[in-house]
Every structure is written in structure tokens, then in C-alpha cells.
Scaffold this active site. Structure first.
Site, PDB file in Angstrom:
ATOM      1  NE  ARG A  90      -2.338   0.721   3.708  1.00 18.18           N
ATOM      2  CZ  ARG A  90      -1.814   1.539   4.619  1.00 18.18           C
ATOM      3  NH1 ARG A  90      -1.702   2.841   4.368  1.00 18.18           N
ATOM      4  NH2 ARG A  90      -1.398   1.085   5.788  1.00 18.18           N
ATOM      5  CE1 TYR A 143     -17.513  10.643 -16.009  1.00 17.44           C
ATOM      6  CE2 TYR A 143     -16.079  10.838 -14.085  1.00 17.44           C
ATOM      7  CZ  TYR A 143     -16.978  10.110 -14.846  1.00 17.44           C
ATOM      8  OH  TYR A 143     -17.340   8.848 -14.449  1.00 17.44           O
ATOM      9  CG  ASP A 215      -9.099  15.568 -15.696  1.00 15.52           C
ATOM     10  OD1 ASP A 215      -8.424  15.015 -16.580  1.00 15.52           O
ATOM     11  OD2 ASP A 215     -10.087  15.030 -15.159  1.00 15.52           O
ATOM     12  CE  LYS A 240     -12.484   7.792 -19.320  1.00 15.37           C
ATOM     13  NZ  LYS A 240     -12.275   7.766 -17.871  1.00 15.37           N
TER      14      LYS A 240
END
Length: 429
Positions: A90, A143, A215, A240
Site C-alpha cells: 500500500r 466530467y 485534468d 483513457k
């Protein structure tokens, strides 16, 4: 410096300031050339050299799926915690670090942190740097998942949220308050492909002392390097273009400074929003071909945009590469290598015409997302940015009209050499 040494990773560490991000030795130069002198396709091939073999190196970064690592002494463990060595997955993993090194090289940033999704990246950068009473400004053209994150959830932490309707810089300036600490934008915006002048935004951030997040998922770091314009954080949904094969969910943020990276990395480790090594391996694979893919995506999209602009059933086309786009000049400045592979257009017949078209195509797939090998088409108002139940509400939006369609064509089909592709949208409707 020989080729093998150029592939190795340097984990720089300053005991007075704490751990630093992993960086490829290419940042130090190779064969008397600096990182900026090397092509993006060369930078995209780098990976960590962790092999124990003295005479050979794997060309593909292995997947390190171990959740824990053994150490010989307690002192050795403590050195790992200080210097960023691997001891618990982690907190760090060689496979994810390899992908992060490539992204940092492409973005030309100080360091990169990968996340379990693009939404996790947006949440992490907000909570890592803001507190109750702070104010954040976003552009409404974005988005829908990130819009809902800020509107419905971030506000519950006592953080004030404002949205501007248009991506022009004067709207952001007008929305600033004395407690504004962050401005979050997309470039290009989803789904209408508006382009914020992030160079002016970066200067405004320095002037008014707020952080900036860009972004640029729709552009990728190949076409838009946000950190070159005084922006603090470059964010992407790795699902993407960066992944490129429709087979991972991931996100990333590259920071302008090492100190910003440390703060973000600490939040990621504590919150557990890290990317899995399996997804990191697929991301690393996708990054290797990103520069080549983005060129073809851009070339195809331009041809399709030009064709649609002349079509009698199309009311208007949104593509930054077109001279008719309201932010074409800004796009030319920020994205000199290409305008990416998304084309958005509005049908004259409104919702009925748009629905008929997206349901009639056969070569193109009716599906959400983008950036993979498939050709995709969707109706934003009833899919990614709304639903059939909210069409009347969406009709009130000046940007998200009911006739709007978002199209992304496969980079494996060269439009100019395959004329039927240009006819597909018209012959099926």
C-alpha cells in the site's frame, strides 16, 4: 553513461527534507543529452531496473504482486520508511513506481502518484491540500462524476464549492474569494471540448496564491503538458488514453514540486487510494505507445471533424482543431502537436436525431469512456452526463444540449486510407 545505467532508477533522498519521488536516470542525461532533448517515445520506454541478474535486464517491467517485503534488521526497515523503499505494497510497489517514472518524464514534472481511479485522484488532491473553510472553483463543463464528487460530497467536509459556466479566464477571476485555495479545470473540457487558457490560469494562481489542478485526460501528457504553464497538478484518468486498451481503471497526478508530491503521496498511502500492480503493469504497457497513438487519434479526429462540419444534418461541431472552435487559438498555443481524438457534434434534429444515430451505428460501438482501441459513440445528455430521467433538466444547460453526440474513432483505422469510415456515420443514419 551506458544504456543499462540509463535505465536504472535513482531514489534521491535528503534526510533533512524526507523522501523524494522515484525518477529515471534519464533526467540526468544520456550520451550528453538531457531529458528535454530526448523524444517522448524514448521517455515512454523507461522502467525501473530491479532485477538481481547482473548480466541481463527484463525488457518488460515485472509485476510485483507481493503485499509485504522482508528485511534483515529493524534498522533496515526504518531506512525503508525514510527513503521510500518497498516494505508494504500500500505504501510503495516497484511496478507502480515504474509507471509513475514514465508519466513524470512525459509530464516533465517533479513526481507522480498513481491512484485506483481518476476520481480517486481528484478526491485525494482536494483532501490532501484543502481543509474546512477553504474554497474551490471549478468549471461546470466537466466530467459528471467529478461534478457530483464536488457538489454532493466535498461540500460535506466544510469545503466551499463554486462552479463557473464557461472556461474563459475572466469567469474564474470573478469567482475567486479571499478563501479560494484551489481551482480545478479540465482541458479540453468534457464533453464540449472547451479549452481553458491554463497559462493565464497558472499566472492567476501565482498572483492570487491558490493551487491549480488541470485534468487533461482528453489530451494526454503527449499533447498538453500542463506543468509547463505554472500549473501545480496535472491529473489524468489513466483509464483513457494513457492505458489505451479499455482494460484498466486508474488515475494519476504529477506535481510541480517535490514537496507537493510528498504531501500527496502521504495522503495516498494513508487513505489507501493506490493503484494495484496489475493495473500499473497494463498502464506501463499503454504508455509505451502513447506518443504514436495520440498522433493517429488527432489525425483521424481532424478528418472526421472536417467531414461533419459540412454535413447537412449536423448543426455544429466542437473540435479544438477547427478554426470555427471558439477556443481554437488557445488550443493551438497549448496543444501544438495535435488536438486529440474526441469529436463532439450536435444534430439538427435534437434528441430524436441523436438517439437514432447512436443506436444505428454498426462499426462504431455505443459505449461510454474513450481512449482505447475501439471506436465509441455516446449521447452525453442521457448517458455520461445525465440519464433519460433528467433530459428536461439537461435541456436547460447551454452546453449540454439534447442533440449532442460524443465520438471517438479507433487509432487503428486510418481515416484517409479508408474512405468508408468517413461515410459510416451518414450511411447508417
Amino acid at each position: 553513461m551506458n544504456f543499462r545505467n540509463a535505465c536504472k532508477t535513482s531514489l534521491s533522498y535528503d534526510s533533512t527534507t524526507g523522501r523524494s519521488p522515484a525518477v529515471c536516470d534519464l533526467v540526468k542525461g544520456v550520451w550528453n543529452k538531457g531529458l528535454h532533448d530526448l523524444g517522448e517515445s524514448t521517455r515512454a520506454q523507461r522502467h525501473l531496473d530491479r532485477t538481481a541478474e547482473p548480466h541481463s535486464t527484463p525488457l518488460t517491467m515485472p509485476i510485483y504482486h507481493s503485499s509485504s517485503y522482508s528485511v534483515k534488521t529493524v534498522e533496515e526497515y526504518n531506512e525503508c520508511t525514510k527513503q521510500g523503499g518497498n516494505y508494504y505494497a500500500r505504501l510503495g510497489n516497484p511496478t507502480t513506481a515504474a509507471a509513475e517514472c514514465v508519466i513524470s518524464a512525459l509530464e516533465e514534472g517533479a513526481g507522480t502518484v498513481t491512484f485506483s481511479s481518476g476520481s480517486a485522484a481528484a478526491l485525494s488532491v482536494t483532501l490532501a491540500f484543502l481543509k474546512a473553510g477553504d474554497h474551490v472553483v471549478l468549471c461546470r463543463q466537466m466530467y459528471s462524476g467529478i461534478f457530483q464528487l464536488f457538489q454532493n460530497h466535498i461540500t460535506r467536509f466544510g469545503i466551499e464549492v463554486s462552479f463557473v459556466s464557461e472556461p474563459e479566464i475572466e469567469h474564474f477571476r470573478s469567482a475567486l474569494r479571499s478563501n479560494t485555495k484551489l481551482v480545478f479545470v479540465e482541458a479540453p473540457c468534457n464533453p464540449t471540448l472547451g479549452v481553458v487558457d491554463i497559462e493565464q490560469l497558472g499566472h492567476l494562481g501565482r498572483e492570487k496564491n491558490f493551487l491549480t489542478v488541470v485534468d487533461s485526460t482528453f489530451a494526454s501528457p503527449v499533447l498538453l503538458k500542463a506543468l509547463n504553464y505554472n500549473v501545480d497538478f496535472a491529473l489524468h484518468s489513466c483509464t483513457k488514453y494513457m492505458g489505451g486498451h479499455t482494460d484498466i481503471i486508474g488515475g494519476c497526478i504529477t506535481t510541480r514540486t517535490v514537496e507537493q508530491w510528498r504531501i500527496l503521496k502521504d495522503f495516498q498511502q494513508t487513505a489507501g487510494t493506490h493503484l494495484s500492480p496489475f493495473d500499473a503493469s497494463l498502464l506501463h504497457r499503454g504508455l509505451k505507445t502513447l506518443p504514436v497513438r495520440m498522433k493517429t487519434h488527432s489525425d483521424n479526429a481532424m478528418q472526421i471533424a472536417l467531414m461533419l462540419e459540412k454535413h447537412p444534418k449536423v448543426l455544429r461541431v466542437f473540435y479544438p482543431g477547427l478554426a470555427s472552435h471558439p477556443h481554437h487559438d488557445i488550443a493551438q498555443k497549448l496543444m501544438p502537436k495535435g488536438f486529440s481524438g474526441i469529436v463532439t457534434f450536435e444534430m439538427k434534429g435534437g434528441f430524436a436525431a441523436a438517439k437514432t444515430l447512436v443506436e444505428s451505428v454498426r462499426i462504431i460501438n455505443l459505449a461510454v469512456s474513450l481512449g482505447g482501441t475501439e471506436s465509441l459513440i455516446e449521447h452525453p445528455a442521457s448517458m455520461t452526463h445525465g440519464s433519460l430521467d433528467t433530459l428536461e433538466e439537461e435541456q436547460q444547460s447551454p452546453c449540454l444540449t439534447l442533440g449532442l453526440i460524443r465520438l471517438r474513432y479507433s487509432q487503428f483505422v486510418i481515416v484517409q486510407s479508408y474512405p468508408p469510415v468517413l461515410n459510416h456515420l451518414t450511411t447508417e443514419y
